[in-house]
Design a protein around this motif. Structure first.
Motif, PDB file in Angstrom:
ATOM      1  N   PRO A  47       0.885  -1.105   0.122  1.00 22.28           N
ATOM      2  CA  PRO A  47       0.096   0.108  -0.090  1.00 22.28           C
ATOM      3  C   PRO A  47       0.851   1.326  -0.109  1.00 22.28           C
ATOM      4  CG  PRO A  47      -1.089  -1.689   1.281  1.00 22.28           C
ATOM      5  CD  PRO A  47       0.450  -1.944   0.789  1.00 22.28           C
ATOM      6  N   ALA A  48       1.814   1.461   1.046  1.00 24.05           N
ATOM      7  CA  ALA A  48       2.730   2.571   0.966  1.00 24.05           C
ATOM      8  C   ALA A  48       3.352   2.988  -0.546  1.00 24.05           C
ATOM      9  CB  ALA A  48       3.543   2.587   1.979  1.00 24.05           C
ATOM     10  N   ALA A  49       3.905   1.947  -1.142  1.00 21.43           N
ATOM     11  CA  ALA A  49       4.583   2.165  -2.307  1.00 21.43           C
ATOM     12  C   ALA A  49       3.701   2.231  -3.221  1.00 21.43           C
ATOM     13  CB  ALA A  49       5.288   0.598  -2.800  1.00 21.43           C
TER      14      ALA A  49
ATOM     15  N   VAL B 187       7.918   2.811   9.775  1.00 27.91           N
ATOM     16  CA  VAL B 187       9.333   2.104   8.758  1.00 27.91           C
ATOM     17  C   VAL B 187       8.634   2.835   7.309  1.00 27.91           C
ATOM     18  CG1 VAL B 187      10.509   0.261   7.591  1.00 27.91           C
ATOM     19  CG2 VAL B 187       9.600   0.071   9.919  1.00 27.91           C
ATOM     20  N   HIS B 188       9.580   3.516   6.740  1.00 33.48           N
ATOM     21  CA  HIS B 188       9.290   4.373   5.731  1.00 33.48           C
ATOM     22  C   HIS B 188       9.850   3.876   4.298  1.00 33.48           C
ATOM     23  CE1 HIS B 188       7.196   7.009   8.302  1.00 33.48           C
ATOM     24  NE2 HIS B 188       8.477   7.508   8.649  1.00 33.48           N
ATOM     25  N   MET B 192       9.259   5.373   0.339  1.00 34.69           N
ATOM     26  CA  MET B 192      10.202   5.887  -0.483  1.00 34.69           C
ATOM     27  C   MET B 192      10.398   4.980  -1.678  1.00 34.69           C
ATOM     28  SD  MET B 192      12.856   7.485   2.351  1.00 34.69           S
ATOM     29  CE  MET B 192      13.084   6.072   3.453  1.00 34.69           C
ATOM     30  N   ILE B 193      10.421   3.821  -1.661  1.00 31.45           N
ATOM     31  CA  ILE B 193      10.771   2.985  -2.863  1.00 31.45           C
ATOM     32  C   ILE B 193       9.707   3.381  -3.767  1.00 31.45           C
ATOM     33  CG2 ILE B 193      10.541   0.661  -3.729  1.00 31.45           C
ATOM     34  CD1 ILE B 193      11.648  -0.271  -0.991  1.00 31.45           C
ATOM     35  N   VAL B 217       9.643  -2.918 -10.947  1.00 26.26           N
ATOM     36  CA  VAL B 217      10.873  -2.909 -10.142  1.00 26.26           C
ATOM     37  C   VAL B 217      10.501  -2.619  -8.536  1.00 26.26           C
ATOM     38  CG1 VAL B 217      12.577  -0.991  -9.716  1.00 26.26           C
ATOM     39  CG2 VAL B 217      12.125  -1.656 -12.083  1.00 26.26           C
ATOM     40  N   ILE B 218       9.393  -2.098  -8.284  1.00 25.86           N
ATOM     41  CA  ILE B 218       8.979  -2.184  -6.962  1.00 25.86           C
ATOM     42  C   ILE B 218       8.811  -3.404  -6.460  1.00 25.86           C
ATOM     43  CG2 ILE B 218       6.819  -1.454  -5.306  1.00 25.86           C
ATOM     44  CD1 ILE B 218       6.510   1.089  -7.175  1.00 25.86           C
TER      45      ILE B 218
END
Lengths: 107, 242
Positions: A47-49, B187-188, B192-193, B217-218
């Motif tokens: 989700p964050a990505a 945790v970020h 950031m990725i 890539v992610i």
């Protein structure tokens, strides 16, 4: 020019392909069976990505080389982010950022 | 609480967070309906396409498909490519949409960018029914979009308001959700990725082609970093220093 029935076919294909991208993960990993650990991990970190990807996706058409060089977008995004960290008010951040953007592109 | 009260409470909790979408979808929907009308498709087409496809950017692309030569395979591949990001939404929502009963197929059907990001990030009050809450978020977004597109289709070339830039409301929404997520998480790395990889892929592949390379890539980085990220997340949850 396509006939109306051909156009309806094209729309049906677009609908089905869109639904395929939305339903596929749910069909592959149904609730009845235990979801693999790796997929559970992805469900937690993706989700964050994905929201990050969505932010960039919504900005994808800015052109840094010509026009306003993306300056209105960058300023407005920075203001939205800063205001939200400061006030934590969703409406305020979105409204101020959008109005600012609409003003900046008219300068 | 009886059923009616449960449903109403969920509606009252869901409506406020959809207001930014109301503004954005009315504007984009009207723009879409007008665009359809000018391309030779009346309000009926705008109504059915916005109702059935419910994926903003794809609907604009679909108009160009309808005006070109009949190419079903091309339409299929292009749609899969433009909408591939929904696969990530699905993987992210496997848990959240669990146990929502008959509402689940509709929640998945209506999982556009905005419904996904709101349902994914919303802090739902404990006394509010999750299923109904997410149902109303999705339904309201759907209604705004269809209403906008139909109004645009009816107005056609008669509209001349200068609302250029109102579409930024969507970017602002995604930025706000990104910040909320950031402040919630200890945790970020993943956030950031997501940003970093997307920017690099956008520069390398260009606006029309960057989504799929960025997703791959992610996925690769998150897979390779699994051990590290799992360790960090567990440590953060226990409140230990990293």
């Amino acid at each position: 020019m396509m006939s109306v029935s051909q156009q309806i076919w094209i729309i049906a294909i677009v609908v089905l392909a869109t639904m395929a991208t939305r339903f596929l993960p749910f069909l592959i990993f149904p609730p009845g069976r235990p979801t693999p650990k790796y997929i559970q991990y992805l469900g937690k970190v993706l989700p964050a990505a994905t929201i990050g990807l969505l932010v960039i996706y919504s900005l994808k058409n800015i052109n840094l080389m010509s026009g306003a060089h993306g300056i209105p977008e960058l300023i407005s995004v920075a203001v939205v982010a800063g205001l939200h960290v400061w006030k934590k008010n969703m409406f305020l951040s979105i409204a101020v950022g959008t109005i600012l953007y609409m003003v900046l592109i008219r300068l | 609480m009886n059923k009616q009260a449960t449903v109403f409470a969920a509606f009252r909790a869901a409506f406020p967070i959809t207001v930014p979408i109301l503004a954005g979808f009315m504007f984009l929907g009207i723009a879409y309906g007008v665009f359809m009308n000018l391309s030779g498709f009346g309000a009926g087409w705008a109504f059915f396409m916005s109702l059935l496809i419910f994926a903003g950017s794809m609907e604009f692309v679909a108009v160009s498909l309808l005006l070109g030569a009949f190419n079903p395979l091309g339409a299929l591949l292009l749609t899969l490519m433009v909408n591939a990001r929904h696969l990530f939404y699905g993987l992210s929502m496997l848990e959240k949409y669990k146990g929502t009963g008959w509402k689940k197929p509709y929640l998945i059907f209506g999982m556009c960018d905005e419904s996904f990001s709101l349902n994914q990030s919303a802090t739902i009050p404990r006394e509010v029914d999750r299923g109904w809450f997410m149902f109303f978020v999705t339904l309201l977004n759907h209604v705004y979009w269809v209403a906008g597109a139909t109004i645009g289709g009816l107005l056609g070339s008669f509209v001349h308001f200068d609302l250029e830039g109102l579409e930024f409301v969507m970017t602002a929404l995604f930025v706000v959700i990104f910040i909320e997520q950031w402040m919630k998480e200890k945790v970020h790395d993943s956030a950031m990725i997501g940003i970093g990889v997307s920017v690099v892929c956008l520069i390398v592949f260009g606006a029309d082609r960057f989504i799929i390379p960025a997703m791959l890539v992610i996925l690769a980085i998150l897979t390779l970093a699994r051990k590290k990220l799992e360790r960090e997340t567990i440590a953060a949850e226990k409140g230990e220093p990293l």
